[in-house]
Motif scaffolding. Structure first.
Motif, PDB file in Angstrom:
ATOM      1  N   THR A   1       0.902  -1.173  -0.006  1.00 37.04           N
ATOM      2  CA  THR A   1       0.050   0.035   0.046  1.00 37.04           C
ATOM      3  C   THR A   1       0.760   1.174  -0.049  1.00 37.04           C
ATOM      4  OG1 THR A   1      -1.714  -1.296   1.263  1.00 37.04           O
ATOM      5  CG2 THR A   1      -1.851   1.130   1.297  1.00 37.04           C
ATOM      6  N   ARG A   2       2.001   1.287   0.762  1.00 31.22           N
ATOM      7  CA  ARG A   2       2.950   2.219   0.941  1.00 31.22           C
ATOM      8  C   ARG A   2       3.441   2.766  -0.644  1.00 31.22           C
ATOM      9  NH1 ARG A   2       5.557   0.675   4.749  1.00 31.22           N
ATOM     10  NH2 ARG A   2       7.454  -0.085   3.596  1.00 31.22           N
ATOM     11  N   ARG A   3       4.079   1.532  -0.982  1.00 34.15           N
ATOM     12  CA  ARG A   3       4.880   1.773  -2.388  1.00 34.15           C
ATOM     13  C   ARG A   3       3.662   2.249  -3.355  1.00 34.15           C
ATOM     14  NH1 ARG A   3       5.715  -2.007  -6.615  1.00 34.15           N
ATOM     15  NH2 ARG A   3       7.159  -1.549  -7.792  1.00 34.15           N
ATOM     16  N   LYS A   4       2.489   1.709  -3.310  1.00 33.62           N
ATOM     17  CA  LYS A   4       1.460   2.333  -4.451  1.00 33.62           C
ATOM     18  C   LYS A   4       1.032   3.436  -4.397  1.00 33.62           C
ATOM     19  CE  LYS A   4      -3.061   1.207  -6.123  1.00 33.62           C
ATOM     20  NZ  LYS A   4      -4.404   0.388  -6.048  1.00 33.62           N
ATOM     21  N   ASP A   5       0.862   4.183  -2.778  1.00 30.85           N
ATOM     22  CA  ASP A   5       0.775   5.520  -2.635  1.00 30.85           C
ATOM     23  C   ASP A   5       1.823   6.465  -2.951  1.00 30.85           C
ATOM     24  OD1 ASP A   5      -1.691   4.734  -1.560  1.00 30.85           O
ATOM     25  OD2 ASP A   5      -1.190   4.963   0.415  1.00 30.85           O
ATOM     26  N   LEU A   6       3.151   5.936  -2.884  1.00 26.04           N
ATOM     27  CA  LEU A   6       4.268   6.800  -3.277  1.00 26.04           C
ATOM     28  C   LEU A   6       4.273   6.895  -4.970  1.00 26.04           C
ATOM     29  CD1 LEU A   6       7.176   5.247  -0.822  1.00 26.04           C
ATOM     30  CD2 LEU A   6       6.267   7.661  -0.862  1.00 26.04           C
TER      31      LEU A   6
ATOM     32  N   THR B   1       1.552   9.179  -5.951  1.00 28.13           N
ATOM     33  CA  THR B   1       1.816  10.739  -5.711  1.00 28.13           C
ATOM     34  C   THR B   1       2.943  11.163  -6.484  1.00 28.13           C
ATOM     35  OG1 THR B   1       1.333  10.159  -3.134  1.00 28.13           O
ATOM     36  CG2 THR B   1       2.752  12.336  -3.800  1.00 28.13           C
ATOM     37  N   LEU B   2       3.843  10.486  -6.950  1.00 31.86           N
ATOM     38  CA  LEU B   2       5.075  10.857  -7.811  1.00 31.86           C
ATOM     39  C   LEU B   2       4.312  11.074  -9.269  1.00 31.86           C
ATOM     40  CD1 LEU B   2       7.779  11.684  -8.320  1.00 31.86           C
ATOM     41  CD2 LEU B   2       8.303   9.001  -8.467  1.00 31.86           C
ATOM     42  N   HIS B   3       3.329  10.098  -9.563  1.00 33.48           N
ATOM     43  CA  HIS B   3       2.716  10.434 -10.779  1.00 33.48           C
ATOM     44  C   HIS B   3       2.008  11.699 -11.017  1.00 33.48           C
ATOM     45  CE1 HIS B   3       2.627   5.823 -12.255  1.00 33.48           C
ATOM     46  NE2 HIS B   3       3.984   6.394 -12.072  1.00 33.48           N
ATOM     47  N   LYS B   4       1.345  11.895 -10.068  1.00 38.25           N
ATOM     48  CA  LYS B   4       0.531  13.261  -9.797  1.00 38.25           C
ATOM     49  C   LYS B   4       1.422  14.392  -9.846  1.00 38.25           C
ATOM     50  CE  LYS B   4      -3.188  15.481  -7.403  1.00 38.25           C
ATOM     51  NZ  LYS B   4      -2.698  16.694  -7.525  1.00 38.25           N
ATOM     52  N   GLN B   5       2.599  14.291  -9.261  1.00 39.04           N
ATOM     53  CA  GLN B   5       3.508  15.462  -9.194  1.00 39.04           C
ATOM     54  C   GLN B   5       3.947  15.892 -10.520  1.00 39.04           C
ATOM     55  OE1 GLN B   5       6.155  14.069  -6.052  1.00 39.04           O
ATOM     56  NE2 GLN B   5       4.788  15.209  -4.213  1.00 39.04           N
ATOM     57  N   ILE B   6       4.403  14.617 -11.177  1.00 38.67           N
ATOM     58  CA  ILE B   6       5.007  14.772 -12.515  1.00 38.67           C
ATOM     59  C   ILE B   6       3.969  15.384 -13.456  1.00 38.67           C
ATOM     60  CG2 ILE B   6       5.589  13.498 -14.731  1.00 38.67           C
ATOM     61  CD1 ILE B   6       6.977  11.555 -12.554  1.00 38.67           C
TER      62      ILE B   6
END
Length: 398
Positions: free
Chosen positions: A333-338, A341-346
């Protein structure tokens, strides 16, 4: 109280007598007795000898009129043939049986093992792929396997030509495990005979099949479930979309293993399976560090690096993400969230007007090693596109 998985180990039991080992071998080699039936019979009757006595009547009650047990002579012949080549029979619940393998639903009740038994108890990663591997794919498999072995992991593969052979060869100095589809004395393909011998110096070869058994095509998927079952992760380097390697990846997912894949050119059929896996959520692999970051949660520590590896590469394990009340988020879950989040920031930083990739990385203030695979994932999913000159643009009609 919950019951452990059918093949799960509890605490190691004392080594059984030779007569008991042969009786268990005879039971499992009898017709219609697979791992699940073997375990049910052992649970119901307590000993293999009692289960063998009960099995013919049980078969007749199920409508099998002329049931014949595997003969004691056949079981003895297999047992002593194994001993003759220096192999050992390790049963589940005995010390030395691989812990992760014991957790899969159809774990073999025992394994024939040849070589360094202790390697079966160490952390393992599988590196598998196409038999007709490209030169680039073979070099990549060699590089990944060598780096993972230096990092303290045992490399597992299937002794096939191509990617498997490259992975075994690269990890020979540190130890590797070859998994046979047939008996331990049957090397397939024959061209890997010298490699198979070399593995025994610091590694091991294993099989659930009888000594002397020559496999046919239907036995390779059974072999592949052992490859993935032994490991905490499976790395795919070149695999066609309908290949045996692709099946191995699916088995690994069903077993709850991490699946990672090296991307390839869309026009190369040997990369089609890898690209599909990445599209469907497999971790994209460009380097050994990508694999280490994927398989070791922040709450765990990887095996100690060899002195050489420790000098060459710093640790790249991420920090724990705390939750309220001192809880820790599950790794998946933690890895998926990270990643999300990174996809959205990009995507938030991009527009239809192209932006230089290096400028994007500077704007995000994150390591390029983290941002680059995320960019590739977004590109493969059709959410951004590359332009000449290293420029990126967001696709707004996605």
């Amino acid at each position: 109280m919950t019951q452990p998985p059918s093949g799960a180990q509890t605490s190691p039991q004392p080594r059984m007598s030779e007569d008991d080992r042969i009786a268990r071998l005879q039971l499992l080699r009898s017709p219609r007795v697979g791992p699940a039936t073997y375990r049910r019979l052992m649970a119901a009757h307590g000993t293999a000898a009692e289960a063998l006595r009960a099995l013919p009547d049980l078969a007749r009650s199920k409508g099998v009129k002329s049931y014949q047990l595997c003969s004691e002579h056949m079981a003895q012949r297999e047992y002593f043939s194994g001993k003759k080549i220096g192999a050992d029979l390790i049963f589940e619940h005995e010390a030395g049986y691989p812990r992760l393998l014991a957790e899969i639903s159809d774990a073999p009740p025992f394994l024939w093992v040849l070589g360094q038994h202790e390697q079966l108890t160490r952390p393992c990663v599988a590196v598998v792929g196409a038999r007709n591997a490209s030169s680039l794919g073979t070099r990549m498999a060699h590089r990944l396997a060598a780096g993972l072995a230096e990092a303290g992991l045992i490399i597992v593969s299937g002794l096939a030509r191509g990617i498997d052979a490259a992975a075994h060869a690269a990890s020979l100095p540190h130890g590797t495990i070859g998994v046979h589809a047939g008996g331990l004395d049957v090397i397939y393909p024959a061209e890997n005979s010298e490699l198979a011998k070399s593995i025994l110096q610091k590694g091991a070869r294993i099989s659930e099949q009888p000594i002397g058994f020559h496999p046919t095509a239907r036995f390779f998927p059974k072999r592949n479930r052992l490859i993935s079952g032994l490991c905490q992760a499976v790395v795919i380097v070149e695999a066609a979309a309908k290949s045996g390697t692709f099946i191995t990846a699916r088995q690994a997912l069903e077993q709850g293993r991490e699946v990672l894949a090296v991307p390839g050119h869309p026009m190369d059929a040997r990369a089609a399976g890898c690209n599909v896996l990445i599209r469907d959520g497999a971790c994209l692999v460009r380097s050994v560090d990508d694999i280490l970051q994927a398989i070791y949660p922040a709450t765990q520590q990887p095996p100690p690096l060899s002195p050489m590896a420790a000098q060459k590469r710093p640790q790249t394990i991420q920090a724990t993400l705390p939750l309220p009340h001192g809880k820790t988020q599950p790794y998946q879950t933690r890895r998926k969230d990270l990643v999300q989040t990174l996809h959205k920031q990009i995507l938030d930083r991009l527009s239809a007007a192209p932006l230089a990739e290096d400028q994007l990385i500077r704007d995000l203030k994150k390591p390029a090693a983290h941002v680059a695979p995320a960019i590739t994932e977004l590109e493969l999913s059709g959410r951004l596109e590359r332009h000449p000159g290293g420029l990126l643009a967001r696709i707004h009609n996605h």
